[in-house]
Design an enzyme around this catalytic site. Structure first.
Site, PDB file in Angstrom:
ATOM      1  N   THR A   1      69.920  31.218  -8.988  1.00  0.00           N
ATOM      2  CA  THR A   1      70.418  30.120  -8.139  1.00  0.00           C
ATOM      3  C   THR A   1      69.965  30.173  -6.683  1.00  0.00           C
ATOM      4  OG1 THR A   1      72.432  31.455  -8.109  1.00  0.00           O
ATOM      5  CG2 THR A   1      72.496  29.387  -9.352  1.00  0.00           C
TER       6      THR A   1
ATOM      7  N   TYR B   1      71.988  51.284  -3.257  1.00  0.00           N
ATOM      8  CA  TYR B   1      70.933  50.308  -3.593  1.00  0.00           C
ATOM      9  C   TYR B   1      69.608  51.017  -3.915  1.00  0.00           C
ATOM     10  CZ  TYR B   1      68.019  46.081  -2.914  1.00  0.00           C
ATOM     11  OH  TYR B   1      67.147  45.039  -3.067  1.00  0.00           O
ATOM     12  N   SER B   2      69.222  51.985  -3.067  1.00  0.00           N
ATOM     13  CA  SER B   2      67.967  52.721  -3.310  1.00  0.00           C
ATOM     14  C   SER B   2      68.016  53.406  -4.673  1.00  0.00           C
ATOM     15  CB  SER B   2      67.720  53.775  -2.224  1.00  0.00           C
ATOM     16  OG  SER B   2      67.509  53.171  -0.970  1.00  0.00           O
ATOM     17  N   ALA B   3      69.179  53.999  -4.999  1.00  0.00           N
ATOM     18  CA  ALA B   3      69.317  54.677  -6.296  1.00  0.00           C
ATOM     19  C   ALA B   3      69.180  53.679  -7.445  1.00  0.00           C
ATOM     20  CB  ALA B   3      70.671  55.380  -6.377  1.00  0.00           C
TER      21      ALA B   3
HETATM   22  P1  NAP Z   1      70.246  36.646  -3.171  1.00  0.00           P
HETATM   23  O1  NAP Z   1      69.649  35.587  -2.324  1.00  0.00           O
HETATM   24  O2  NAP Z   1      71.506  37.313  -2.721  1.00  0.00           O
HETATM   25  O3  NAP Z   1      70.449  36.058  -4.660  1.00  0.00           O
HETATM   26  C1  NAP Z   1      70.981  36.872  -5.654  1.00  0.00           C
HETATM   27  C2  NAP Z   1      71.030  36.139  -6.979  1.00  0.00           C
HETATM   28  O4  NAP Z   1      71.577  37.036  -7.976  1.00  0.00           O
HETATM   29  C3  NAP Z   1      71.956  34.919  -6.948  1.00  0.00           C
HETATM   30  O5  NAP Z   1      71.431  33.922  -7.790  1.00  0.00           O
HETATM   31  C4  NAP Z   1      73.267  35.476  -7.517  1.00  0.00           C
HETATM   32  O6  NAP Z   1      74.101  34.482  -8.121  1.00  0.00           O
HETATM   33  C5  NAP Z   1      72.727  36.413  -8.576  1.00  0.00           C
HETATM   34  N1  NAP Z   1      73.688  37.457  -8.940  1.00  0.00           N
HETATM   35  C6  NAP Z   1      74.311  38.331  -8.101  1.00  0.00           C
HETATM   36  N2  NAP Z   1      75.137  39.125  -8.807  1.00  0.00           N
HETATM   37  C7  NAP Z   1      75.044  38.723 -10.109  1.00  0.00           C
HETATM   38  C8  NAP Z   1      75.666  39.140 -11.306  1.00  0.00           C
HETATM   39  N3  NAP Z   1      76.567  40.121 -11.318  1.00  0.00           N
HETATM   40  N4  NAP Z   1      75.332  38.511 -12.464  1.00  0.00           N
HETATM   41  C9  NAP Z   1      74.426  37.493 -12.473  1.00  0.00           C
HETATM   42  N5  NAP Z   1      73.812  37.050 -11.363  1.00  0.00           N
HETATM   43  C10 NAP Z   1      74.120  37.661 -10.197  1.00  0.00           C
HETATM   44  O7  NAP Z   1      69.227  37.861  -3.401  1.00  0.00           O
HETATM   45  P2  NAP Z   1      67.618  37.897  -3.227  1.00  0.00           P
HETATM   46  O8  NAP Z   1      67.326  38.371  -1.865  1.00  0.00           O
HETATM   47  O9  NAP Z   1      67.018  36.657  -3.741  1.00  0.00           O
HETATM   48  O10 NAP Z   1      67.294  39.103  -4.207  1.00  0.00           O
HETATM   49  C11 NAP Z   1      66.842  38.919  -5.541  1.00  0.00           C
HETATM   50  C12 NAP Z   1      66.371  40.261  -6.098  1.00  0.00           C
HETATM   51  O11 NAP Z   1      65.336  40.775  -5.257  1.00  0.00           O
HETATM   52  C13 NAP Z   1      67.472  41.326  -6.106  1.00  0.00           C
HETATM   53  O12 NAP Z   1      67.346  42.137  -7.233  1.00  0.00           O
HETATM   54  C14 NAP Z   1      67.178  42.119  -4.842  1.00  0.00           C
HETATM   55  O13 NAP Z   1      67.685  43.426  -4.925  1.00  0.00           O
HETATM   56  C15 NAP Z   1      65.667  42.080  -4.830  1.00  0.00           C
HETATM   57  N6  NAP Z   1      65.082  42.335  -3.504  1.00  0.00           N
HETATM   58  C16 NAP Z   1      65.343  41.511  -2.442  1.00  0.00           C
HETATM   59  C17 NAP Z   1      64.769  41.796  -1.209  1.00  0.00           C
HETATM   60  C18 NAP Z   1      64.997  40.928   0.013  1.00  0.00           C
HETATM   61  O14 NAP Z   1      64.563  41.320   1.111  1.00  0.00           O
HETATM   62  N7  NAP Z   1      65.639  39.789  -0.097  1.00  0.00           N
HETATM   63  C19 NAP Z   1      63.950  42.909  -1.067  1.00  0.00           C
HETATM   64  C20 NAP Z   1      63.705  43.732  -2.165  1.00  0.00           C
HETATM   65  C21 NAP Z   1      64.275  43.422  -3.386  1.00  0.00           C
HETATM   66  P3  NAP Z   1      75.170  33.647  -7.225  1.00  0.00           P
HETATM   67  O15 NAP Z   1      74.331  32.646  -6.455  1.00  0.00           O
HETATM   68  O16 NAP Z   1      76.056  33.004  -8.195  1.00  0.00           O
HETATM   69  O17 NAP Z   1      75.841  34.630  -6.319  1.00  0.00           O
END
Ligand code: NAP
Length: 248
Positions: free
Chosen positions: A13, A154-156
């Site tokens: 989303t 998170y790192s883990a």
């Molecule tokens: P985000 O904007 O916070 O979006 C997170 C998404 O995951 C949302 O769609 C959320 O749904 C969904 N979600 C959260 N908890 C969930 C659960 N328990 N079950 C099902 N869906 C769930 O995060 P993002 O920055 O796009 O990150 C996406 C991925 O990239 C993650 O794995 C994150 O660790 C990784 N990542 C991000 C970055 C960065 O700098 N942004 C860097 C490295 C890695 P809702 O909208 O309903 O809450």
């Protein structure tokens, strides 16, 4: 590149997941995505996809729960008539100094980020094994490679995803199933938005390309890993980080 391929994106989303859904739909795929809270965003995304003449399915469910993931996968297969790939993207942060990190902060992050990946991959794998074809892309993080202060949980979790990817890739390669992961650096999403401006500036200055990534930077790499252009790549960690982390 993915015409009529059927796939799942967890956490579709917002942020990176949303960009992945849009990129894969634009490439011709039929996508089912999950989320936990954002009903309005899910509806809006479905409307945008429908307006562009494509089809997608949304599912409100928590990746922490194995039965929920299994039911979702079965619903996707019944609705679209098959399943070709999985993108494990859903993830959360609960950053804080280790001395103040409560066991709930640890458990929440490990359960969503790592166990969520297991739950989704385990729910899909029998289908992939039976059809002798499948593709899994997991979203890890640079934090899982180098470690980042105040992100011990998170790192883990993200290092765990790398181990899961490498082990599973070796196990299922004989069945023509590829498993890779992407380690994004700093990407402009809500997740980064919660950091203080001061800290964001410090992180931005550390990126050799001089900017944070955008969600499309990750989405394009996901498309590459799901496409035939990466047919001989499996068990790998692809860093998409503007040059932040250059050693292994
Ligand atoms: P985000 O904007 O916070 O979006 C997170 C998404 O995951 C949302 O769609 C959320 O749904 C969904 N979600 C959260 N908890 C969930 C659960 N328990 N079950 C099902 N869906 C769930 O995060 P993002 O920055 O796009 O990150 C996406 C991925 O990239 C993650 O794995 C994150 O660790 C990784 N990542 C991000 C970055 C960065 O700098 N942004 C860097 C490295 C890695 P809702 O909208 O309903 O809450």
């Amino acid at each position: 590149m993915l015409k009529d391929r059927i796939g799942i994106v967890s956490g579709g989303t917002r942020g990176i997941g949303r960009a992945i859904v849009k990129e894969l739909v634009a490439a011709g795929a039929k996508i089912a995505f999950t989320y936990v809270k954002s009903d309005a965003e899910a509806k809006k995304l479905l409307q945008e996809i429908a307006a562009a003449g494509s089809e997608a399915l949304s599912f409100k469910g928590d990746v922490r729960d194995y039965d929920t993931c299994r039911d979702f996968v079965e619903q996707v297969k019944a609705y679209f008539g098959g399943l070709d790939f999985l993108v494990n993207n859903a993830g959360i942060t609960r950053d804080k100094a280790f001395m103040t990190m409560e066991k709930e902060d640890w458990k929440d992050v490990i359960d969503v980020n790592l166990t969520g990946c297991f739950n989704m991959a385990r729910s899909c794998i029998v289908t992939f094994l039976k059809q002798k074809e499948g593709n899994i892309v997991n979203i890890s993080s640079i934090s899982g490679i180098s470690g980042i202060a105040r992100q011990v949980n998170y790192s883990a979790s993200k290092a765990g995803i790398i181990g899961l990817t490498r082990a599973l890739a070796q196990e299922v390669a004989p069945y023509n199933i590829r498993v890779n992961c992407i380690a994004p650096g700093f990407i402009e999403t809500d997740m980064l938005g919660i950091l203080k401006e001061e800290l964001k500036d410090k992180f931005r200055r550390a990126v050799p390309l001089g900017r944070f990534g955008n969600p499309q930077d990750i989405a394009k790499t996901v498309l590459f890993l799901l496409s035939e252009q990466s047919n001989y790549i499996t068990g790998q960690v692809i860093k998409v980080d503007g040059g932040l982390h250059t050693s292994n």
